[in-house]
Write a protein that holds these residues in place. Sequence first.
Motif, PDB file in Angstrom:
ATOM      1  N   TRP A 153       0.721  50.911  55.966  1.00 17.75           N
ATOM      2  CA  TRP A 153       1.380  51.079  57.257  1.00 17.75           C
ATOM      3  C   TRP A 153       2.684  50.286  57.316  1.00 17.75           C
ATOM      4  O   TRP A 153       3.673  50.731  57.902  1.00 17.75           O
ATOM      5  CB  TRP A 153       0.447  50.648  58.382  1.00 17.75           C
ATOM      6  CG  TRP A 153      -0.593  51.670  58.695  1.00 17.75           C
ATOM      7  CD1 TRP A 153      -1.917  51.631  58.368  1.00 17.75           C
ATOM      8  CD2 TRP A 153      -0.395  52.912  59.371  1.00 17.75           C
ATOM      9  NE1 TRP A 153      -2.556  52.756  58.806  1.00 17.75           N
ATOM     10  CE2 TRP A 153      -1.651  53.565  59.434  1.00 17.75           C
ATOM     11  CE3 TRP A 153       0.710  53.539  59.941  1.00 17.75           C
ATOM     12  CZ2 TRP A 153      -1.828  54.800  60.036  1.00 17.75           C
ATOM     13  CZ3 TRP A 153       0.540  54.779  60.553  1.00 17.75           C
ATOM     14  CH2 TRP A 153      -0.716  55.392  60.589  1.00 17.75           C
ATOM     15  N   ILE A 159      -5.537  59.250  60.959  1.00 23.09           N
ATOM     16  CA  ILE A 159      -4.340  58.876  61.715  1.00 23.09           C
ATOM     17  C   ILE A 159      -3.086  59.198  60.913  1.00 23.09           C
ATOM     18  O   ILE A 159      -2.124  59.771  61.429  1.00 23.09           O
ATOM     19  CB  ILE A 159      -4.360  57.376  62.068  1.00 23.09           C
ATOM     20  CG1 ILE A 159      -5.572  57.057  62.948  1.00 23.09           C
ATOM     21  CG2 ILE A 159      -3.088  56.992  62.807  1.00 23.09           C
ATOM     22  CD1 ILE A 159      -5.556  57.739  64.292  1.00 23.09           C
ATOM     23  N   SER A 214     -10.877  53.160  65.863  1.00 20.41           N
ATOM     24  CA  SER A 214     -11.600  52.122  65.130  1.00 20.41           C
ATOM     25  C   SER A 214     -12.601  51.379  66.011  1.00 20.41           C
ATOM     26  O   SER A 214     -13.373  50.571  65.507  1.00 20.41           O
ATOM     27  CB  SER A 214     -10.615  51.112  64.522  1.00 20.41           C
ATOM     28  OG  SER A 214      -9.708  51.753  63.641  1.00 20.41           O
ATOM     29  N   HIS A 274      -4.937  54.085  66.487  1.00 25.00           N
ATOM     30  CA  HIS A 274      -5.751  53.438  65.451  1.00 25.00           C
ATOM     31  C   HIS A 274      -6.786  52.515  66.073  1.00 25.00           C
ATOM     32  O   HIS A 274      -7.942  52.477  65.632  1.00 25.00           O
ATOM     33  CB  HIS A 274      -4.853  52.667  64.484  1.00 25.00           C
ATOM     34  CG  HIS A 274      -5.600  51.847  63.481  1.00 25.00           C
ATOM     35  ND1 HIS A 274      -6.307  52.390  62.430  1.00 25.00           N
ATOM     36  CD2 HIS A 274      -5.774  50.497  63.384  1.00 25.00           C
ATOM     37  CE1 HIS A 274      -6.866  51.443  61.724  1.00 25.00           C
ATOM     38  NE2 HIS A 274      -6.569  50.270  62.285  1.00 25.00           N
TER      39      HIS A 274
END
Length: 344
Positions: free
Chosen positions: A10, A258, A180, A176
Amino acid sequence: MKYIEGRIGWTLLVLAGLIFPFLTGNDYHLTVMSTAYIFALATLGLNLITGYTGQFNLAHSGFMAVGAYVVGILTVDHQVPFWIAFALSGVVTVLIGLPLGIVSLRLKGHYFSIFTLCVGYIMFLVIEKWESLTHGTVGIIGIPAPTGFGGFVFDSPRALYFLVFGFLVVGAWVMHRIVSSLLGRTFMAIRNSDELAESLGINLSRNKLLSFLLSVFYAGLAGGLYAGFVRFLGPDLAGAHHTFEMTMYMLIGGIGTILGPLLGALTVPWLSQHLQFLQEYRYVVFGPLLIVLVIFVPNGIVGSYLGWKARRNSNAAKALAKPAPASGPASTHPASPQGGATHA
């Protein structure tokens, strides 16, 4: 290790997005990428209800148009400041989505998709025909650009690029966190089996509705950004073809992840731009490509990579757990030290 790899991946993506404007001196490229970011944000919302909850909403582009028209109508017709109108774009979209979600989520599978397809078409007709509110087929022209705040002024394609990119980064991070969390696992349990989820005490109606509202909230915000970036709106934004394009982004990148929708939303527009010389015939290329991907890479690029990585880790774990084969003397003398150690 998996957490570290995820953070590295990321971080590299964010750095690439920050560096991109300095690698291209073409404002057109910045415009293409900024538009791709906006649709990527909307695709994240569609991926939540479709990829994580298992409900295929075909009215998603209609909700995106609602958010865009909220900004356009409030700023042009009522001189409301852009950021107030932008905040209301998500709120109004959720308020419109609430009764529609309560009704539509009583249906399952294809029935839900068909119902939302009809809802999306009704949204398109309302935008096209309600001229006193939406300006009809003429559209809304002269939507003001996002106003600056502090030391930031959004008066250039590069500044607007960073604004849109910032919203995408924050939107991806929030998504995210959602998927999660325990809430995200609840959505995935519903996707896997309604009956099993209900047997575990999960309230199906409430959680499906919450996923639906979060999804359309993302669509509304993406529409508000689109209005401030493009500064012109027409009924075409509510067309079902935009929903199908976002679906294609999910399928190519990897539905139920994602990174997958983001990857699809960023690569497909660039491929489309390089095929502009084919004009409308470029879909002759996209069609077979999508069929090949669905057949041979059904989980998308990111989904296939994650599946391969999981199988590799599983095989490595099995190899470590498998006992070493016994050698000659140790197998014939089990009471010896070597034999005892091998048996253990």
